[in-house]
Design a protein around this motif. Structure first.
Motif, PDB file in Angstrom:
ATOM      1  N   ARG A 171       0.858  -1.174   0.000  1.00  0.00           N
ATOM      2  CA  ARG A 171       0.000   0.000   0.000  1.00  0.00           C
ATOM      3  C   ARG A 171       0.901   1.233   0.000  1.00  0.00           C
ATOM      4  N   ILE A 172       0.596   2.182  -0.875  1.00  0.00           N
ATOM      5  CA  ILE A 172       1.326   3.448  -0.884  1.00  0.00           C
ATOM      6  C   ILE A 172       0.759   4.316   0.236  1.00  0.00           C
ATOM      7  N   LEU A 173       1.627   4.669   1.172  1.00  0.00           N
ATOM      8  CA  LEU A 173       1.196   5.452   2.324  1.00  0.00           C
ATOM      9  C   LEU A 173       1.439   6.941   2.131  1.00  0.00           C
ATOM     10  N   TRP A 174       2.503   7.260   1.426  1.00  0.00           N
ATOM     11  CA  TRP A 174       2.887   8.656   1.243  1.00  0.00           C
ATOM     12  C   TRP A 174       3.770   8.709   0.014  1.00  0.00           C
ATOM     13  N   LEU A 175       3.657   9.766  -0.767  1.00  0.00           N
ATOM     14  CA  LEU A 175       4.568   9.919  -1.895  1.00  0.00           C
ATOM     15  C   LEU A 175       4.803  11.385  -2.190  1.00  0.00           C
ATOM     16  N   ASP A 176       6.003  11.636  -2.700  1.00  0.00           N
ATOM     17  CA  ASP A 176       6.405  12.985  -3.066  1.00  0.00           C
ATOM     18  C   ASP A 176       7.187  12.886  -4.367  1.00  0.00           C
ATOM     19  N   ARG A 177       6.551  13.256  -5.445  1.00  0.00           N
ATOM     20  CA  ARG A 177       7.196  13.166  -6.761  1.00  0.00           C
ATOM     21  C   ARG A 177       8.430  14.053  -6.857  1.00  0.00           C
ATOM     22  N   GLN A 178       8.396  15.186  -6.204  1.00  0.00           N
ATOM     23  CA  GLN A 178       9.518  16.119  -6.284  1.00  0.00           C
ATOM     24  C   GLN A 178      10.802  15.498  -5.729  1.00  0.00           C
ATOM     25  N   SER A 179      10.699  14.787  -4.631  1.00  0.00           N
ATOM     26  CA  SER A 179      11.881  14.137  -4.055  1.00  0.00           C
ATOM     27  C   SER A 179      12.035  12.693  -4.529  1.00  0.00           C
ATOM     28  N   ASP A 180      11.089  12.217  -5.357  1.00  0.00           N
ATOM     29  CA  ASP A 180      11.091  10.847  -5.881  1.00  0.00           C
ATOM     30  C   ASP A 180      11.072   9.816  -4.752  1.00  0.00           C
ATOM     31  N   LEU A 181      10.308  10.101  -3.712  1.00  0.00           N
ATOM     32  CA  LEU A 181      10.271   9.230  -2.549  1.00  0.00           C
ATOM     33  C   LEU A 181       8.839   8.830  -2.229  1.00  0.00           C
ATOM     34  N   ALA A 182       8.684   7.560  -1.899  1.00  0.00           N
ATOM     35  CA  ALA A 182       7.395   7.048  -1.438  1.00  0.00           C
ATOM     36  C   ALA A 182       7.649   6.149  -0.235  1.00  0.00           C
ATOM     37  N   PHE A 183       6.654   6.039   0.613  1.00  0.00           N
ATOM     38  CA  PHE A 183       6.687   5.060   1.689  1.00  0.00           C
ATOM     39  C   PHE A 183       5.540   4.103   1.444  1.00  0.00           C
ATOM     40  N   VAL A 184       5.841   2.817   1.563  1.00  0.00           N
ATOM     41  CA  VAL A 184       4.861   1.765   1.341  1.00  0.00           C
ATOM     42  C   VAL A 184       4.916   0.777   2.496  1.00  0.00           C
ATOM     43  N   ILE A 185       3.868  -0.021   2.604  1.00  0.00           N
ATOM     44  CA  ILE A 185       3.858  -1.089   3.602  1.00  0.00           C
ATOM     45  C   ILE A 185       3.356  -2.356   2.932  1.00  0.00           C
ATOM     46  N   ASP A 186       3.984  -3.459   3.246  1.00  0.00           N
ATOM     47  CA  ASP A 186       3.536  -4.764   2.761  1.00  0.00           C
ATOM     48  C   ASP A 186       2.302  -5.128   3.584  1.00  0.00           C
ATOM     49  N   VAL A 187       1.154  -5.219   2.935  1.00  0.00           N
ATOM     50  CA  VAL A 187      -0.099  -5.434   3.661  1.00  0.00           C
ATOM     51  C   VAL A 187      -0.235  -6.849   4.206  1.00  0.00           C
ATOM     52  N   GLU A 188       0.623  -7.748   3.750  1.00  0.00           N
ATOM     53  CA  GLU A 188       0.531  -9.130   4.209  1.00  0.00           C
ATOM     54  C   GLU A 188       1.641  -9.511   5.182  1.00  0.00           C
ATOM     55  N   ALA A 189       2.430  -8.538   5.595  1.00  0.00           N
ATOM     56  CA  ALA A 189       3.528  -8.787   6.540  1.00  0.00           C
ATOM     57  C   ALA A 189       3.290  -7.956   7.793  1.00  0.00           C
ATOM     58  N   ASN A 190       4.011  -8.254   8.826  1.00  0.00           N
ATOM     59  CA  ASN A 190       3.891  -7.508  10.074  1.00  0.00           C
ATOM     60  C   ASN A 190       5.099  -6.586  10.238  1.00  0.00           C
ATOM     61  N   ASP A 191       5.414  -5.858   9.184  1.00  0.00           N
ATOM     62  CA  ASP A 191       6.569  -4.976   9.191  1.00  0.00           C
ATOM     63  C   ASP A 191       6.123  -3.527   9.119  1.00  0.00           C
ATOM     64  N   PHE A 192       7.035  -2.639   9.493  1.00  0.00           N
ATOM     65  CA  PHE A 192       6.758  -1.211   9.378  1.00  0.00           C
ATOM     66  C   PHE A 192       6.963  -0.769   7.934  1.00  0.00           C
ATOM     67  N   PRO A 193       6.476   0.427   7.596  1.00  0.00           N
ATOM     68  CA  PRO A 193       6.649   0.958   6.233  1.00  0.00           C
ATOM     69  C   PRO A 193       8.124   1.115   5.872  1.00  0.00           C
ATOM     70  N   PHE A 194       8.382   1.149   4.573  1.00  0.00           N
ATOM     71  CA  PHE A 194       9.742   1.364   4.093  1.00  0.00           C
ATOM     72  C   PHE A 194       9.711   2.283   2.881  1.00  0.00           C
ATOM     73  N   ALA A 195      10.851   2.881   2.606  1.00  0.00           N
ATOM     74  CA  ALA A 195      10.965   3.840   1.506  1.00  0.00           C
ATOM     75  C   ALA A 195      11.260   3.120   0.195  1.00  0.00           C
ATOM     76  N   ILE A 196      10.766   3.697  -0.872  1.00  0.00           N
ATOM     77  CA  ILE A 196      11.008   3.222  -2.228  1.00  0.00           C
ATOM     78  C   ILE A 196      10.923   4.459  -3.121  1.00  0.00           C
ATOM     79  N   THR A 197      11.554   4.421  -4.264  1.00  0.00           N
ATOM     80  CA  THR A 197      11.447   5.588  -5.140  1.00  0.00           C
ATOM     81  C   THR A 197      10.159   5.507  -5.957  1.00  0.00           C
ATOM     82  N   VAL A 198       9.599   6.658  -6.227  1.00  0.00           N
ATOM     83  CA  VAL A 198       8.412   6.737  -7.076  1.00  0.00           C
ATOM     84  C   VAL A 198       8.759   6.167  -8.444  1.00  0.00           C
TER      85      VAL A 198
END
Length: 148
Positions: A20-47
């Motif tokens: 699931r995309i939780l937050w994204l910022d095209r200007q900085s090319d950064l998004a935070f996502v979370i694996d909806v089927e895991a018990n982990d915290f969100p992590f960063a990925i590039t847009v």
């Protein structure tokens, strides 16, 4: 077009997950996502990484969201409402602190402060946050699992 709360299914050999995309910022090319089927915290990925994966069919957008909880408030039991509201009371004030809440150090500070003030364990507060993010970033995402 990517959007917050969108579900992405990764379909390659390296990564088989739904995020699931939780937050994204095209200007900085950064998004935070979370694996909806895991018990982990969100992590960063590039847009850019998400967009390229979609373009090359390594990922697809899911148009049906089985994790999002849309409920009739009148059909909830008092216990379900109470459990949801207790969790929301604890995390509702920090979930809007985006993107800071997605960074481990910042999140840990917020969680520890809430734990100290409320007497609720750090682990429980962390679990409430993950549940909120995995299930669609709504107050009803915090409903007990037996509601499903």
């Amino acid at each position: 077009m990517l959007a917050v709360n969108m579900l992405i299914r990764w379909q390659n050999d390296e990564k088989t997950s739904i995020e699931r995309i939780l937050w994204l910022d095209r200007q900085s090319d950064l998004a935070f996502v979370i694996d909806v089927e895991a018990n982990d915290f969100p992590f960063a990925i590039t847009v850019r990484e998400i967009e390229e994966a979609l373009k090359e069919n390594f990922a697809v957008v899911l148009h049906h969201d089985p994790y999002l909880r849309v409920v009739d408030e009148n059909k909830l039991s008092e216990k379900e409402r109470r459990m949801r509201d207790k969790a929301w009371e604890l995390i509702g004030g920090i979930v809007t602190l985006e993107p800071h809440i997605y960074y481990r150090k910042e999140r840990s500070k917020y969680i520890r402060a809430i734990a100290e003030k409320s007497g609720v364990s750090v682990k429980t507060i962390g679990n409430y946050l993950k549940k909120y993010w995995r299930n669609g970033k709504t107050k009803n995402a915090l409903l007990p699992s037996f509601y499903l």
